[in-house]
Design a protein around this motif. Sequence first.
Motif, PDB file in Angstrom:
ATOM      1  N   GLY A 102      36.692  84.694  31.116  1.00  0.00           N
ATOM      2  CA  GLY A 102      35.825  84.793  32.450  1.00  0.00           C
ATOM      3  C   GLY A 102      36.467  84.203  33.698  1.00  0.00           C
ATOM      4  N   GLU A 103      37.319  83.307  33.218  1.00  0.00           N
ATOM      5  CA  GLU A 103      38.172  82.570  34.372  1.00  0.00           C
ATOM      6  C   GLU A 103      39.018  83.806  34.987  1.00  0.00           C
ATOM      7  OE1 GLU A 103      37.794  79.697  35.787  1.00  0.00           O
ATOM      8  OE2 GLU A 103      36.988  78.405  34.213  1.00  0.00           O
ATOM      9  N   GLY A 104      39.344  84.642  34.440  1.00  0.00           N
ATOM     10  CA  GLY A 104      40.541  85.517  34.966  1.00  0.00           C
ATOM     11  C   GLY A 104      39.765  86.946  35.088  1.00  0.00           C
ATOM     12  N   THR A 105      38.695  87.042  35.738  1.00  0.00           N
ATOM     13  CA  THR A 105      37.917  88.346  35.847  1.00  0.00           C
ATOM     14  C   THR A 105      38.543  89.248  36.845  1.00  0.00           C
ATOM     15  OG1 THR A 105      36.132  87.107  36.737  1.00  0.00           O
ATOM     16  CG2 THR A 105      35.849  87.391  34.702  1.00  0.00           C
ATOM     17  N   GLY A 106      39.086  88.791  37.764  1.00  0.00           N
ATOM     18  CA  GLY A 106      39.523  89.338  39.043  1.00  0.00           C
ATOM     19  C   GLY A 106      38.350  89.283  39.973  1.00  0.00           C
ATOM     20  N   GLY A 107      38.483  90.022  41.093  1.00  0.00           N
ATOM     21  CA  GLY A 107      37.363  89.937  41.968  1.00  0.00           C
ATOM     22  C   GLY A 107      37.365  90.937  43.203  1.00  0.00           C
ATOM     23  N   ASP A 108      37.762  92.232  42.786  1.00  0.00           N
ATOM     24  CA  ASP A 108      38.025  93.216  44.005  1.00  0.00           C
ATOM     25  C   ASP A 108      36.566  93.558  44.690  1.00  0.00           C
ATOM     26  OD1 ASP A 108      40.391  93.369  43.393  1.00  0.00           O
ATOM     27  OD2 ASP A 108      40.299  95.467  42.086  1.00  0.00           O
ATOM     28  N   HIS A 109      35.490  93.601  43.832  1.00  0.00           N
ATOM     29  CA  HIS A 109      34.143  93.720  44.461  1.00  0.00           C
ATOM     30  C   HIS A 109      33.888  92.515  45.401  1.00  0.00           C
ATOM     31  CE1 HIS A 109      30.219  95.752  45.150  1.00  0.00           C
ATOM     32  NE2 HIS A 109      29.810  94.529  44.552  1.00  0.00           N
ATOM     33  N   LEU A 110      33.869  91.418  45.118  1.00  0.00           N
ATOM     34  CA  LEU A 110      33.548  90.594  45.680  1.00  0.00           C
ATOM     35  C   LEU A 110      34.559  90.144  47.088  1.00  0.00           C
ATOM     36  CD1 LEU A 110      31.766  87.603  45.635  1.00  0.00           C
ATOM     37  CD2 LEU A 110      33.573  86.502  44.130  1.00  0.00           C
ATOM     38  N   LEU A 111      35.740  90.412  46.856  1.00  0.00           N
ATOM     39  CA  LEU A 111      36.647  90.261  48.025  1.00  0.00           C
ATOM     40  C   LEU A 111      36.237  91.195  49.108  1.00  0.00           C
ATOM     41  CD1 LEU A 111      40.062  89.788  46.759  1.00  0.00           C
ATOM     42  CD2 LEU A 111      38.844  88.079  48.115  1.00  0.00           C
ATOM     43  N   ALA A 112      35.822  92.610  48.625  1.00  0.00           N
ATOM     44  CA  ALA A 112      35.412  93.547  49.524  1.00  0.00           C
ATOM     45  C   ALA A 112      34.032  93.182  50.384  1.00  0.00           C
ATOM     46  CB  ALA A 112      35.080  94.913  48.768  1.00  0.00           C
ATOM     47  N   LEU A 113      33.206  92.658  49.697  1.00  0.00           N
ATOM     48  CA  LEU A 113      32.045  92.164  50.460  1.00  0.00           C
ATOM     49  C   LEU A 113      32.316  90.893  51.230  1.00  0.00           C
ATOM     50  CD1 LEU A 113      29.320  91.873  47.390  1.00  0.00           C
ATOM     51  CD2 LEU A 113      29.463  93.806  49.279  1.00  0.00           C
ATOM     52  N   ALA A 114      33.299  89.948  50.889  1.00  0.00           N
ATOM     53  CA  ALA A 114      33.825  88.943  51.690  1.00  0.00           C
ATOM     54  C   ALA A 114      34.318  89.521  53.000  1.00  0.00           C
ATOM     55  CB  ALA A 114      34.562  88.094  51.013  1.00  0.00           C
ATOM     56  N   ASP A 115      35.026  90.538  52.933  1.00  0.00           N
ATOM     57  CA  ASP A 115      35.725  90.976  54.207  1.00  0.00           C
ATOM     58  C   ASP A 115      34.886  91.703  54.966  1.00  0.00           C
ATOM     59  OD1 ASP A 115      38.429  90.191  53.308  1.00  0.00           O
ATOM     60  OD2 ASP A 115      38.654  92.070  52.122  1.00  0.00           O
ATOM     61  N   GLN A 116      33.833  92.521  54.423  1.00  0.00           N
ATOM     62  CA  GLN A 116      32.761  93.263  55.085  1.00  0.00           C
ATOM     63  C   GLN A 116      32.009  92.000  56.028  1.00  0.00           C
ATOM     64  OE1 GLN A 116      30.409  95.202  52.451  1.00  0.00           O
ATOM     65  NE2 GLN A 116      32.165  96.352  51.760  1.00  0.00           N
ATOM     66  N   LEU A 117      32.084  90.696  55.690  1.00  0.00           N
ATOM     67  CA  LEU A 117      31.131  89.861  56.247  1.00  0.00           C
ATOM     68  C   LEU A 117      31.765  89.679  57.847  1.00  0.00           C
ATOM     69  CD1 LEU A 117      28.700  87.819  56.059  1.00  0.00           C
ATOM     70  CD2 LEU A 117      30.280  86.225  55.228  1.00  0.00           C
ATOM     71  N   GLY A 118      33.185  89.712  57.971  1.00  0.00           N
ATOM     72  CA  GLY A 118      33.764  89.559  59.164  1.00  0.00           C
ATOM     73  C   GLY A 118      33.914  88.248  59.663  1.00  0.00           C
ATOM     74  N   ASP A 119      34.079  87.295  58.817  1.00  0.00           N
ATOM     75  CA  ASP A 119      34.377  85.833  58.687  1.00  0.00           C
ATOM     76  C   ASP A 119      35.861  85.593  58.091  1.00  0.00           C
ATOM     77  OD1 ASP A 119      34.707  82.895  58.428  1.00  0.00           O
ATOM     78  OD2 ASP A 119      32.518  82.687  58.770  1.00  0.00           O
ATOM     79  N   ALA A 120      36.764  85.610  58.989  1.00  0.00           N
ATOM     80  CA  ALA A 120      38.309  85.503  58.346  1.00  0.00           C
ATOM     81  C   ALA A 120      38.377  84.276  57.449  1.00  0.00           C
ATOM     82  CB  ALA A 120      39.088  85.243  59.686  1.00  0.00           C
ATOM     83  N   ASP A 121      37.898  83.009  57.866  1.00  0.00           N
ATOM     84  CA  ASP A 121      37.886  81.924  56.996  1.00  0.00           C
ATOM     85  C   ASP A 121      37.100  81.908  55.656  1.00  0.00           C
ATOM     86  OD1 ASP A 121      39.675  80.619  58.876  1.00  0.00           O
ATOM     87  OD2 ASP A 121      37.709  79.879  60.029  1.00  0.00           O
ATOM     88  N   TYR A 122      36.179  82.725  55.605  1.00  0.00           N
ATOM     89  CA  TYR A 122      35.227  82.846  54.507  1.00  0.00           C
ATOM     90  C   TYR A 122      35.915  83.652  53.689  1.00  0.00           C
ATOM     91  CZ  TYR A 122      31.716  83.916  51.004  1.00  0.00           C
ATOM     92  OH  TYR A 122      31.017  84.152  49.833  1.00  0.00           O
TER      93      TYR A 122
END
Length: 264
Positions: free
Chosen positions: A46-66
């Motif tokens: 569970g700790e090593g699940t990756g996060g491509d979908h999560l990263l994509a959503l974070a990038d779409q938010l438009g907050d570089a720090d987040y």
Amino acid sequence: MTFADVKTYFQTNQARFADLAWDDPHQLSLTQKRAISASLQTFQRGEGTGGDHLLALADQLGDADYAAAMRLFIQEEEGHAEMLGQFMDRQGIPRLKSHWLHEIFRGLGRPLGLVHMVRVILTAEVVATVYYKALFNATFSGLLQQICRRILLDEEMHLIYHCLAVRQLSPPRNWLGAWFWRQFYRGLMAGTALTVYLSYRRTLRAGGYGLVGFCAAIRTEYARVEAMQRGTAPLAVRGGQPVATAASAGPAGAWQWPSLNVAR
């Protein structure tokens, strides 16, 4: 506290595993292996699940720090998986390629967007804070105890990061909508806790948690997380106090929280 603060903390925390005692010769007894192997395999996966979908959503938010903090958060989780995996390799405990509990959580996190995913992650992080305390107490391995301490220290900032995201990114709701979703996530937390206990009670009992003690610990952790999601509550880690032990748990004081001070 801002996402920039969280990003800076994650950046400065990247050398956290440098001094682990990898030369520790201790080998788990057969009894200890039976107690922790199944749960350790699942949590390592569970700790090593990756996060491509999560990263994509974070990038779409438009907050570089987040988005930057999210990348660093995922790196820390993958670091936890690697440390646990190396320990398992040394003890002859096979790594899992997949697990049904992990697949269920991945499915739960996707349908409703970023904030929903963050709340699902928070549910898993709350369980982890109790699980790693139990794992710490379940064996005499100094190396495993060091790994558990480091993960728990990291989890404190993970909880703060995700609570900050819930505070800042959640859409406005009327009282009925807010009540409904609060009950929904409480139900998710209760169902997850019960599933984890029934699946991994060997580890939890070996670490001092009976069903009553485990549920009490989860309730305490979740109440703290729920409070930090409110805009007026302080965002702060705890430092140095002993964990309260319920009647069905192990001896009081067996675990001490690592110290970490974070200004709001």
